[in-house]
Design an enzyme around this catalytic site. Structure first.
Site, PDB file in Angstrom:
ATOM      1  N   ALA A   1       5.455  61.694  40.545  1.00 15.95           N
ATOM      2  CA  ALA A   1       6.034  63.005  40.858  1.00 15.95           C
ATOM      3  C   ALA A   1       6.245  63.839  39.601  1.00 15.95           C
ATOM      4  O   ALA A   1       5.899  65.032  39.558  1.00 15.95           O
ATOM      5  CB  ALA A   1       7.356  62.820  41.603  1.00 15.95           C
TER       6      ALA A   1
ATOM      7  N   ASN B   1       2.999  65.038  38.178  1.00 18.72           N
ATOM      8  CA  ASN B   1       2.483  66.160  38.960  1.00 18.72           C
ATOM      9  C   ASN B   1       3.179  67.462  38.567  1.00 18.72           C
ATOM     10  O   ASN B   1       2.550  68.519  38.477  1.00 18.72           O
ATOM     11  CB  ASN B   1       2.680  65.900  40.454  1.00 18.72           C
ATOM     12  CG  ASN B   1       1.713  64.865  41.001  1.00 18.72           C
ATOM     13  OD1 ASN B   1       0.667  64.600  40.388  1.00 18.72           O
ATOM     14  ND2 ASN B   1       2.041  64.271  42.141  1.00 18.72           N
ATOM     15  N   GLU B   2       4.490  67.378  38.343  1.00 16.97           N
ATOM     16  CA  GLU B   2       5.230  68.571  37.920  1.00 16.97           C
ATOM     17  C   GLU B   2       4.771  69.033  36.547  1.00 16.97           C
ATOM     18  O   GLU B   2       4.704  70.233  36.275  1.00 16.97           O
ATOM     19  CB  GLU B   2       6.733  68.266  37.919  1.00 16.97           C
ATOM     20  CG  GLU B   2       7.304  68.076  39.318  1.00 16.97           C
ATOM     21  CD  GLU B   2       8.690  67.457  39.311  1.00 16.97           C
ATOM     22  OE1 GLU B   2       9.235  67.243  38.206  1.00 16.97           O
ATOM     23  OE2 GLU B   2       9.224  67.170  40.398  1.00 16.97           O
ATOM     24  N   MET B   3       4.466  68.089  35.655  1.00 13.49           N
ATOM     25  CA  MET B   3       3.924  68.461  34.350  1.00 13.49           C
ATOM     26  C   MET B   3       2.621  69.228  34.520  1.00 13.49           C
ATOM     27  O   MET B   3       2.395  70.261  33.865  1.00 13.49           O
ATOM     28  CB  MET B   3       3.692  67.222  33.479  1.00 13.49           C
ATOM     29  CG  MET B   3       3.046  67.541  32.119  1.00 13.49           C
ATOM     30  SD  MET B   3       2.448  66.089  31.226  1.00 13.49           S
ATOM     31  CE  MET B   3       3.984  65.378  30.657  1.00 13.49           C
TER      32      MET B   3
ATOM     33  N   ALA C   1       3.364  72.743  35.768  1.00 12.65           N
ATOM     34  CA  ALA C   1       3.902  73.583  34.699  1.00 12.65           C
ATOM     35  C   ALA C   1       2.807  73.996  33.729  1.00 12.65           C
ATOM     36  O   ALA C   1       2.800  75.129  33.215  1.00 12.65           O
ATOM     37  CB  ALA C   1       5.018  72.832  33.963  1.00 12.65           C
TER      38      ALA C   1
END
Length: 346
Positions: free
Chosen positions: A62, A65-67, A70
């Site tokens: 998770a 994925n956020e990295m 961004a």
């Protein structure tokens, strides 16, 4: 992460501006689909992403994925390296050349400087009011203390300045090795004041008793005891320089250095006590100095004051104390000025 959110709030960021799933007050609203809600934030908000890098971070699909999200959205970002995590482990789509903040950085001066830069960037970016410097230093030091305690509870080895000094003891190394090898003097106030102000400590609890103005290479302490009822050696006003973590001065002893300063006073102040303490509060140096009638220059060679260099291994405080006894302040008001506080080759 809660400690870091508390630091953001101290800077002036509102909790409703912060999303951090590790902190209940900053979590994703109840009833929302996590990924839909996060996707909307990336699409509609001007985000500043803070990565909390650790082994756990890189084991989470998770967060990776956020990295990626961004990176695609070209969000501004700051990297925090949690205790026990090193720069060499940084991976993914981030720019590995961007400076990050290592929360167990053994160079405490660099760590405080980078936290200050982060604070200033956030204040500018979000249009916040500047935080009072004394309050900032208190909140920052509380944050670093919390990080250390949390890491210790998790049995994470923090390579702090103290542990570096401990390991360097056998190697004979301190952060002052290079200038000492060249027989250079160290200006203690210039070394200290970019990151902290000299603080007043008053035994009687009345903050109006002592006020300190700190400059790059000197400080002045105004003392007014007109409303103080006790006048004995237990009551005092102090100008305090506190080192967190402790500083290693063993190299000064080995190289034959001395501590020296100019001190003078106006008004009723007659004497000031120089106190240098270790991490347990023991006074390594405790010297009374006559500052009446124009003051003077004072110099104390470490080899004359301590038996061996180990006594200087963990220096926690350098302070100048005015006791309320008449031998120190013969009246009610006065100003103490300290200049040229240096460690010099004797």
């Amino acid at each position: 992460m809660k400690a870091f959110v508390d630091l953001l709030v101290a800077i002036g960021v509102h909790k409703n501006q912060i999303t951090c799933t590790s902190v209940p007050q900053c979590n994703i609203p109840v009833g929302c689909n996590i990924y839909d809600w996060l996707a909307k934030q990336f699409q509609t908000s001007d985000l500043h992403v803070v990565y909390a890098f650790s082994d756990n971070y890189y084991s989470s699909v998770a967060t990776l994925n956020e990295m990626g999200a961004a990176w695609v959205m070209r969000c501004k970002w700051t990297g925090l390296l949690l205790p026990g995590f090193i720069f060499d482990k940084l991976a993914g789509c981030i720019d590995k050349n961007q400076i990050c903040i290592k929360l167990d950085d053994p160079d405490i001066i660099t760590l405080k400087q980078r936290l200050r830069q982060f604070r200033d960037d956030i204040i500018k970016e979000f249009g916040l009011e500047s935080i009072n410097e004394d309050e900032w230093e208190e909140k920052r030091d509380d944050f670093l203390d919390k990080i250390r305690i949390i890491a210790q509870k998790k049995n994470i080895e923090i390579i702090s300045s103290e542990s570096v000094n401990e390991s360097n003891k056998t190697k004979g190394k301190t952060r002052f090795d290079a200038p000492v090898a060249q027989r250079q003097e160290i200006d203690l106030l210039k070394d200290y004041t970019p990151f902290s102000k000299v603080k007043p400590i008053i035994s009687c609890g009345d903050e109006k008793v002592a006020r300190i103005a700190t400059f790059e290479d000197c400080f002045d302490m105004e003392v007014d005891i007109s409303n103080v009822t006790k006048r004995d050696m237990r009551e005092f006003a102090m100008a305090l320089m506190k080192y967190i973590p402790c500083d290693n001065w063993t190299g000064f002893f080995d190289a034959g250095y001395a501590i020296e300063f100019d001190a003078f006073a106006t008004g009723a102040i007659k004497k000031v006590q120089l106190e240098i303490k270790n991490d347990t509060g023991v006074k390594i140096i405790d010297e009374e100095n006559d500052v009446s009638i124009g003051g003077g220059h004072f110099k104390y060679r470490f080899r004359d004051k301590v038996r061996n260099g180990e006594a200087l291994e963990k220096i926690s405080e350098v302070c100048f104390t005015i006791f309320f006894a008449e031998s120190y302040i013969d009246g009610e008001k006065g100003r103490l000025s300290i200049r040229n506080l240096k460690v010099t080759p004797a």
